[in-house]
Design an enzyme around this catalytic site. Structure first.
Site, short mmCIF file in Angstrom:
data_model
loop_
_atom_site.label_atom_id
_atom_site.label_comp_id
_atom_site.label_asym_id
_atom_site.label_seq_id
_atom_site.Cartn_x
_atom_site.Cartn_y
_atom_site.Cartn_z
N CYS A 169 0.83 -1.21 0.00
CA CYS A 169 0.00 0.00 0.00
C CYS A 169 0.86 1.26 0.00
O CYS A 169 1.89 1.34 0.68
CB CYS A 169 -0.93 -0.01 1.21
SG CYS A 169 -2.06 1.39 1.22
N CYS A 183 0.28 4.95 6.96
CA CYS A 183 -0.37 4.76 8.26
C CYS A 183 0.62 4.08 9.24
O CYS A 183 1.06 2.95 8.97
CB CYS A 183 -1.63 3.92 8.11
SG CYS A 183 -2.67 4.47 6.74
N CYS A 185 0.31 0.34 10.33
CA CYS A 185 -0.13 -0.71 9.40
C CYS A 185 1.01 -1.53 8.78
O CYS A 185 1.90 -0.98 8.12
CB CYS A 185 -0.97 -0.10 8.29
SG CYS A 185 -1.67 -1.39 7.22
N CYS A 213 -16.18 -9.91 5.70
CA CYS A 213 -15.59 -8.61 5.38
C CYS A 213 -14.33 -8.78 4.55
O CYS A 213 -13.41 -9.50 4.95
CB CYS A 213 -15.28 -7.87 6.68
SG CYS A 213 -14.56 -6.24 6.38
N CYS A 239 -19.35 -7.06 3.67
CA CYS A 239 -18.67 -5.83 4.08
C CYS A 239 -17.37 -5.74 3.28
O CYS A 239 -16.78 -6.77 2.97
CB CYS A 239 -18.38 -5.89 5.58
SG CYS A 239 -17.45 -4.46 6.19
N CYS A 272 -19.57 1.10 8.60
CA CYS A 272 -18.79 0.45 9.66
C CYS A 272 -17.58 1.35 9.87
O CYS A 272 -16.74 1.48 8.98
CB CYS A 272 -18.36 -0.94 9.21
SG CYS A 272 -17.21 -1.75 10.34
N ARG A 313 -17.77 -3.60 17.83
CA ARG A 313 -16.96 -4.81 17.59
C ARG A 313 -15.63 -4.73 18.33
O ARG A 313 -14.86 -3.78 18.17
CB ARG A 313 -16.70 -5.00 16.08
CG ARG A 313 -15.93 -6.28 15.78
CD ARG A 313 -15.92 -6.65 14.30
NE ARG A 313 -17.27 -6.63 13.79
CZ ARG A 313 -17.70 -5.76 12.88
NH1 ARG A 313 -16.88 -4.88 12.36
NH2 ARG A 313 -18.95 -5.79 12.48
N1 SAM Z 1 -6.76 0.32 3.19
C1 SAM Z 1 -8.04 0.47 3.73
C2 SAM Z 1 -8.12 1.58 4.75
O1 SAM Z 1 -7.09 2.01 5.28
O2 SAM Z 1 -9.24 2.00 5.03
C3 SAM Z 1 -8.62 -0.81 4.33
C4 SAM Z 1 -7.73 -1.72 5.12
S1 SAM Z 1 -7.04 -1.06 6.61
C5 SAM Z 1 -5.89 -2.32 7.03
C6 SAM Z 1 -8.40 -1.24 7.76
C7 SAM Z 1 -8.16 -0.86 9.19
O3 SAM Z 1 -7.36 -1.82 9.85
C8 SAM Z 1 -7.48 0.44 9.51
O4 SAM Z 1 -8.31 1.56 9.36
C9 SAM Z 1 -7.12 0.24 10.97
O5 SAM Z 1 -8.18 0.64 11.80
C10 SAM Z 1 -6.96 -1.27 11.07
N2 SAM Z 1 -5.57 -1.65 11.38
C11 SAM Z 1 -4.54 -1.72 10.51
N3 SAM Z 1 -3.40 -2.08 11.12
C12 SAM Z 1 -3.71 -2.24 12.42
C13 SAM Z 1 -2.95 -2.59 13.58
N4 SAM Z 1 -1.64 -2.83 13.52
N5 SAM Z 1 -3.58 -2.67 14.77
C14 SAM Z 1 -4.91 -2.41 14.85
N6 SAM Z 1 -5.67 -2.07 13.80
C15 SAM Z 1 -5.09 -1.98 12.60
C1 DTB Z 2 -11.11 -3.00 11.52
O1 DTB Z 2 -11.50 -2.01 12.16
N1 DTB Z 2 -10.21 -3.87 11.94
C2 DTB Z 2 -9.95 -4.87 10.94
C3 DTB Z 2 -11.00 -4.53 9.84
N2 DTB Z 2 -11.58 -3.32 10.32
C4 DTB Z 2 -10.59 -4.46 8.44
C5 DTB Z 2 -8.53 -4.90 10.50
C6 DTB Z 2 -7.56 -5.15 11.63
C7 DTB Z 2 -6.19 -5.29 11.04
C8 DTB Z 2 -5.14 -5.64 12.07
C9 DTB Z 2 -3.79 -5.72 11.45
C10 DTB Z 2 -3.65 -6.79 10.41
O2 DTB Z 2 -4.08 -7.95 10.62
O3 DTB Z 2 -3.02 -6.51 9.37
FE1 SF4 Z 3 -2.89 1.16 3.35
FE2 SF4 Z 3 -2.76 0.01 5.73
FE3 SF4 Z 3 -3.21 2.62 5.57
FE4 SF4 Z 3 -5.14 0.87 4.78
S1 SF4 Z 3 -4.36 1.14 6.86
S2 SF4 Z 3 -4.46 2.72 3.73
S3 SF4 Z 3 -3.83 -0.77 3.96
S4 SF4 Z 3 -1.34 1.54 4.92
#
Ligand code: SAM
Ligand code: DTB
Ligand code: SF4
Length: 342
Positions: free
Chosen positions: A75, A79, A82, A119, A150, A210, A282
């Site tokens: 990506c 963030c 992430c 989802c 979702c 959501c 959730r």
């Molecule tokens: N790329 C899209 C976005 O950012 O909306 C969808 C996927 S993104 C991985 C979805 C969500 O996963 C993020 O908004 C965040 O809340 C959650 N997330 C990602 N990494 C995480 C982490 N290390 N711990 C907890 N939540 C995480």
């Molecule tokens: C949300 O709020 N939590 C989920 C889902 N929506 C997509 C994602 C959590 C991701 C945790 C880090 C990972 O597994 O990469």
């Molecule tokens: Fe990309 Fe992760 Fe940010 Fe979603 S949360 S926009 S997958 S870097």
């Protein structure tokens, strides 16, 4: 002379923070009122959350939602939490969008294991037109199985949410993730307003929202209250509110973040329940690090949904057997499946 117990309870009860009516008549929560909820003695906060929960839900039932990463890693965004951001060395390999047959096979397995919502997550900043067409095909297939659908695909342009809605998308996940005044410390490649704009497009397309956030990223309690205020003041507030505890992934900027006190996590759940009474709250990422006792407290605080399956997107989640056993030990049950699609 002794004071009757009932009177003692009344005397000790702190003031009750509440939302205010705005000019339009919609209820608005101030950050102060939400922070005051956080400040309540733990038993008072839990009691209030339970009252609200029982008015709106059967407190013994938990929704099982299963996540599948249909497009992993690579990506462009930054963030800080992430593992899928290309710029961090986290060991997550980038892959292309999965084939429809493989996604549907995973959805059937999730359904057979007891999930009612499926989802699909994609590590995109925002999907291209051809991506939306392909995801629409996935949505049609999953919906036809009788699962609630979702998707979480990043920022949407005008018309994209409508395409997904027409394919049968029930919910779009797009998190605000933190308070507006903390967001810039965590993400620099987009603005808070970009998230709000996508949420508005999702709403106007008739897809349920959501939207939640992550706690434990180094924010203050007031900033946690600020996140909840943003969520609760969306009009209407989201139907689903995922509360994630930061999963600290090596290689990400937040890998060495100190642990948040888990009672503060439980408080966040309780405050979300009180401020968004009819939402599914959730208990999302971070369950593996939490232990059964804290998860049970989260259910008492009003959480009524979990991600069910051995994996979240790239990180671990409790085994399905452990989740089934936990509910059984608590005398709780999973929510009934949604009505089969016609
Ligand atoms: N790329 C899209 C976005 O950012 O909306 C969808 C996927 S993104 C991985 C979805 C969500 O996963 C993020 O908004 C965040 O809340 C959650 N997330 C990602 N990494 C995480 C982490 N290390 N711990 C907890 N939540 C995480
Ligand atoms: C949300 O709020 N939590 C989920 C889902 N929506 C997509 C994602 C959590 C991701 C945790 C880090 C990972 O597994 O990469
Ligand atoms: Fe990309 Fe992760 Fe940010 Fe979603 S949360 S926009 S997958 S870097």
């Amino acid at each position: 002379m002794s004071i009757p117990v009932k009177q003692i309870i009344t005397l000790r009860r702190p003031c009750t923070p509440a939302p205010q009516a705005s000019e339009t008549g919609a209820e608005r929560w101030s950050v102060d009122a939400i922070e005051a909820l956080f400040e309540l003695p733990f038993p008072e906060l839990m009691h209030r959350a339970q009252l609200v929960h029982r008015e709106n839900f059967d407190p013994t039932r938990i929704e099982f939602a299963t996540l599948l990463s249909v497009k992993t890693g690579g990506c462009a965004e930054d963030c800080g939490y992430c593992p899928q951001a290309a710029r961090y060395d986290t060991g997550v390999e980038a892959s292309k969008l999965m084939d429809t047959a493989d996604v549907l096979a995973a959805a059937r397995l999730a359904q057979a294991a007891g999930a009612t919502r499926f989802c699909m997550g994609a590590a995109w900043r925002s999907p291209k037109e051809r991506d939306i067409e392909k995801v629409a095909e996935l949505v049609r297939g999953v919906k036809a199985l009788g699962l609630e659908t979702c998707a979480t695909l990043g920022m949407l342009e005008d018309g994209q949410a409508q395409t997904l809605q027409s394919a049968g998308l029930d919910y779009y996940n797009h998190n605000l993730d933190s308070a507006p005044d903390f967001y810039g410390d965590i993400v620099s490649t987009r603005q808070y307003q970009d998230r709000l704009d996508t949420l508005a497009r999702v709403r106007s397309a008739g897809v349920k929202v959501c939207c939640g956030g992550i706690v434990g990223m180094g924010e203050t309690r007031r900033q946690r209250a600020g996140l909840v205020a943003e969520l609760a003041n969306l009009t209407p507030y989201p139907e689903s509110v995922p509360i994630n505890n930061l999963v600290k992934v090596p290689g990400t900027p937040l890998a060495d973040q100190p642990d948040l006190d888990l009672f503060e996590f439980v408080r966040t759940i309780a405050v979300a329940r009180i401020t968004m009474p009819t939402a599914r709250v959730r208990l999302s990422a971070g369950r593996q690090q939490m232990g059964d006792g804290v998860q049970a407290l989260c259910f008492l605080a009003g959480a009524n949904s979990i991600f069910y399956g051995d994996k979240l997107l790239t990180t671990g989640n409790p085994d399905t057997e452990a989740d089934v056993a936990l509910l059984e030990r608590l005398g709780m049950t999973r929510s009934a499946p949604a009505a089969a699609a016609t």
